[in-house]
Design an enzyme around this catalytic site. Structure first.
Site, PDB file in Angstrom:
ATOM      1  N   TYR A  31       2.966   9.514 -19.027  1.00  0.00           N
ATOM      2  CA  TYR A  31       3.017   9.256 -17.581  1.00  0.00           C
ATOM      3  C   TYR A  31       1.641   9.539 -16.965  1.00  0.00           C
ATOM      4  O   TYR A  31       1.513  10.231 -15.965  1.00  0.00           O
ATOM      5  CB  TYR A  31       4.071  10.130 -16.888  1.00  0.00           C
ATOM      6  CG  TYR A  31       5.448  10.088 -17.496  1.00  0.00           C
ATOM      7  CD1 TYR A  31       6.357   9.103 -17.129  1.00  0.00           C
ATOM      8  CD2 TYR A  31       5.863  11.042 -18.437  1.00  0.00           C
ATOM      9  CE1 TYR A  31       7.633   9.063 -17.670  1.00  0.00           C
ATOM     10  CE2 TYR A  31       7.134  11.005 -18.986  1.00  0.00           C
ATOM     11  CZ  TYR A  31       8.018  10.021 -18.597  1.00  0.00           C
ATOM     12  OH  TYR A  31       9.279   9.986 -19.135  1.00  0.00           O
ATOM     13  N   ASP A  66       1.182   4.632 -19.582  1.00  0.00           N
ATOM     14  CA  ASP A  66       1.934   4.506 -18.348  1.00  0.00           C
ATOM     15  C   ASP A  66       2.535   3.104 -18.313  1.00  0.00           C
ATOM     16  O   ASP A  66       1.973   2.169 -18.891  1.00  0.00           O
ATOM     17  CB  ASP A  66       1.026   4.728 -17.130  1.00  0.00           C
ATOM     18  CG  ASP A  66       1.815   5.079 -15.873  1.00  0.00           C
ATOM     19  OD1 ASP A  66       1.824   6.264 -15.490  1.00  0.00           O
ATOM     20  OD2 ASP A  66       2.416   4.170 -15.264  1.00  0.00           O
ATOM     21  N   CYS A  69       8.440  17.445 -10.783  1.00  0.00           N
ATOM     22  CA  CYS A  69       8.599  17.307  -9.338  1.00  0.00           C
ATOM     23  C   CYS A  69      10.065  17.380  -8.931  1.00  0.00           C
ATOM     24  O   CYS A  69      10.408  17.110  -7.783  1.00  0.00           O
ATOM     25  CB  CYS A  69       7.969  16.006  -8.843  1.00  0.00           C
ATOM     26  SG  CYS A  69       8.704  14.516  -9.556  1.00  0.00           S
TER      27      CYS A  69
END
Length: 492
Positions: free
Chosen positions: A340, A361, A436
């Site tokens: 990522y 990615d 996150c």
């Protein structure tokens, strides 16, 4: 079991805060969730929803206030989301975000979670005006006024944001001016029913250089310098409605760039479909002194295309990436996989400290930027590919590469189940997980903790005044893997 009715008012003492920032109290063992209520408060609440094991309620009155309750700096913050916590003093917000991790771990119970070291949340000296990017929806009111803002939570009501106190000031000023120009030049605005026109504005400003880039998303075709974009195909006739709905941008762009000289790129995105997706498939640069903006983190700079992802809080991005590097403890002999990778931001911070960095990615534009950034920075040991990590990593192993370290920074959905299986199969010696979403982190640790020891979790406050936090997890390979207690799904 107590029975509560919709509309019933109850007296309640709030005991703690939930994972979405709401206050939680109990009546006869039944959980009651009340947004904007704080621990220690005695309140009156009105029941709005009943589920099997809990109820939701709205705050009616506070009979006893928490000493940590403060007046929100933004008068409209509560209109956007029930998970905003601007009514809680900032030091207590940081303590709450550490507790978020604990709540998630207690829910999913990865191996040994009670012994994990949870470090104090790293906050900001000034937790206002930190968002360097805005992405506002545009609407024209019946009065003819044009507004820009975000949808209220779980609704289609657009909240007008003219002075958002967590937004970087210039980006907000530009969004406001865009609305005035749309009014002035009577440009069409998409109303999701009959009219095609401008539907979204994105503005991003570099903290490093002050450069600004902007995207206008339109459901109507654009005309500029007498040209139509997107141009119809040779065998395609424009409908009468399409001919009437052009967005004529000549005077708009001229006045906008004259007022805001820091704007270096303006792009248009054509999105005629009625979907919840922000962007359509086609993007065109309309104005450019540069096609990218230069941003900086730690001790290096990099270029960002308009659609490329970068952290919304560049001040805390420095903190987050520094913590990720510290957790990885890079060595000159390390070969690092940067899953990522985006435009390569974390990997570049490692490049001078390791043997090589290999990133991937799924966004082609991000990989183009990553390669260009690596070349410009002179990093010959950084290599990037477009694709999914769970497909690319096995191919690298087949060519004889044996990465010693893995860095993952997934979206809020967490690690793909196939990638989890890939990690479990190859098991690099050390790993850093930048998260996150505390819930998907805790869920992923169910698998990862079978093969890795969780040395510590460091939370970083990337989004002050919200019930969200980022976290850096340091993992080291176990000498002997634990028996996998719970299987995980593999997507076929």
């Amino acid at each position: 079991m107590i029975t509560l009715k919709i509309g019933q008012k109850i007296s309640l003492k709030i005991e703690r805060m939930g994972i979405n920032g709401e206050g939680i109290g109990t009546i006869s063992g039944r959980l009651i969730f009340v947004p904007y209520a704080l621990p220690g408060e005695e309140i009156v609440a009105e029941i709005t929803e009943n589920a099997r094991n809990f109820s939701r309620a709205q705050l009616v009155k506070i009979n006893k206030k928490s000493r940590f309750r403060v007046k929100p700096e933004d008068p409209v913050y509560a209109d956007l989301s029930s998970s905003h916590i601007m009514h809680l003093a900032y030091p207590q917000q940081l303590a709450f975000k550490k507790d978020l991790l604990l709540q998630a771990l207690e829910k999913y119970k990865p191996a040994g979670f009670r012994n994990y070291e949870l470090r104090e949340t790293i906050g900001m000296e000034n937790p206002l005006h930190y968002r360097n990017k805005l992405q506002y929806q545009i609407r024209r009111l019946n009065s003819g006024d044009v507004i820009a803002g975000l949808y209220r939570e779980n609704s289609h009501h657009l909240v007008n944001l003219e002075n958002c106190v967590v937004q970087e000031e210039m980006t907000q000023d530009i969004a406001n001016f865009v609305c005035r120009l749309i009014e002035k030049y009577k440009l069409p605005v998409d109303d999701e029913r009959k009219t095609r026109g401008i539907r979204t504005v994105m503005v991003r400003r570099s903290q490093k250089t002050g450069e600004v880039q902007m995207i206008l998303v339109s459901s109507a075709r654009i005309t500029l310098d007498g040209q139509i974009w997107p141009a119809p195909y040779a065998d395609q006739e424009l409908t009468k409605r399409e001919k009437m709905g052009f967005v004529k941008l000549d005077k708009f762009l001229s006045e906008l760039t004259e007022k805001f000289t820091d704007i270096v790129t303006i792009a248009a995105n054509y999105h005629p479909k009625k979907t919840s997706e922000i962007y359509g498939d086609r993007t065109q640069i309309l104005f450019n002194e540069k096609e990218t903006i230069t941003e900086g983190v730690l001790d290096y700079e990099f270029e960002l295309s308009p659609r490329a992802f970068y952290q919304l809080n560049p001040t805390q991005a420095n903190v987050l990436y520094a913590e990720a590097i510290k957790a990885l403890h890079p060595k000159k002999t390390d070969t690092v996989i940067d899953a990522y990778c985006g435009v390569g931001t974390i990997g570049f911070a490692l490049a001078n400290k390791v043997k090589s960095v290999h990133g991937m990615d799924t966004t082609p534009e991000a990989i183009v930027d990553a390669r260009a950034n690596a070349k410009r920075l002179g990093f010959k040991n950084c290599h990037y590919e477009t694709g999914r990590a769970e497909k690319i990593i096995p191919n690298w192993y087949k060519t004889g590469q044996r990465p010693t370290a893995l860095l993952v920074d997934p979206p809020r959905t967490g690690l793909d189940s196939e990638l989890l299986e890939t990690i479990a199969h190859y098991q690099p010696e050390k790993m850093v997980y930048v998260s996150c979403n505390v819930s998907t982190l805790a869920k992923d640790l169910i698998v990862l903790s079978q093969f890795y020891h969780v040395d510590y979790i460091q939370s970083v406050d990337m989004f002050p005044h919200t019930a969200r936090t980022e976290a850096v997890v340091k993992l080291t390979k176990r000498e002997k893997p634990m028996r996998l207690e719970r299987k995980f799904n593999t997507r076929k």
